[in-house]
Design an enzyme around this catalytic site. Structure first.
Site: not given
Ligand code: ITT
Length: 195
Positions: A69, A152
């Site tokens: 995660d 990103y």
């Protein structure tokens, strides 16, 4: 040793393989192991969500399971998008939409300090659980640069590489990235565990 990767993100699988395959692990994406689940990430930390994903897959296999995660934490946004990084621009939004939303929020903002964070969770066939974390600091550019990577990466300028993660080669990114560091820490923990 075979490890099931509890993720539906092909880019994460690629990066986990790039780092763990040379160490002797056979990393198999959950879908290739016939495990087709999408787990709801209800945790408010990377560690909680990594464990939620790893445990859900570990219920369905007797192999080792690894989950990741991760997300981008922007200082001036109080750490957002953080654990919401994948869903920041809504469910199913493209990377481009997420980047545009971020650049919009940071329009006119001078302090663009940010970090990528990652928690890797590992579950052994006997139920033992390990977690390891990694982070990398940088800043958010005003425009995307580079074509590599995912998410990103085109707007994340790494202080250590002096380029964006999308301008870096896979090896360069892995050598400093949040995921690379969390995986390296996990490898050390696994070695200690098996002593
Ligand atoms: P799984 O839950 O199936 O593993 P996901 O993409 O939904 O896949 P996360 O919930 O951990 O994974 O969300 C992480 C998001 O953070 C990811 O979708 C990217 O937008 C961003 N992210 C994480 N690591 C990144 C990296 O190395 N480069 C660029 N963006 C990254």
């Amino acid at each position: 040793m075979k490890i099931i990767a509890a993720t539906n993100n092909a880019n994460k699988v690629r990066e986990i393989c790039e780092i763990f395959t040379p160490l002797g692990f056979d990393v198999v994406p959950q879908a290739s192991a016939g495990i087709e689940i999408e787990v709801e990430e209800t945790g408010d930390t990377f560690k909680k969500n990594a464990l939620i994903k790893a445990r859900a897959v570990a219920m369905l296999t007797d192999d080792y399971v690894i989950a990741d995660d991760s997300g981008l934490c922007v200082e001036v946004l109080g750490g957002r998008p953080g654990v919401m990084s994948a869903r920041y621009a809504g469910e199913g939004a493209t990377d481009k939409e997420k980047i545009n939303k971020l650049l919009g929020e940071l329009d006119g903002v001078e302090d663009r300090s940010a970090k990528f964070c990652c928690c890797i969770a590992m579950i052994f066939p006997d139920g033992r659980e390990l977690t390891a974390e990694g982070e990398v600091k940088g800043r958010i550019l005003k425009e995307p640069r580079g074509e590599n990577g995912f998410g990103y990466d085109p707007v994340f300028f790494s202080d250590e590489l002096s380029k964006t993660f999308a301008e870096a080669t896979n090896e360069e990114k892995n050598s400093v990235s949040h995921r690379g560091r969390a995986l390296a820490a996990m490898y050390e923990r696994m070695k200690n565990e098996n002593k």
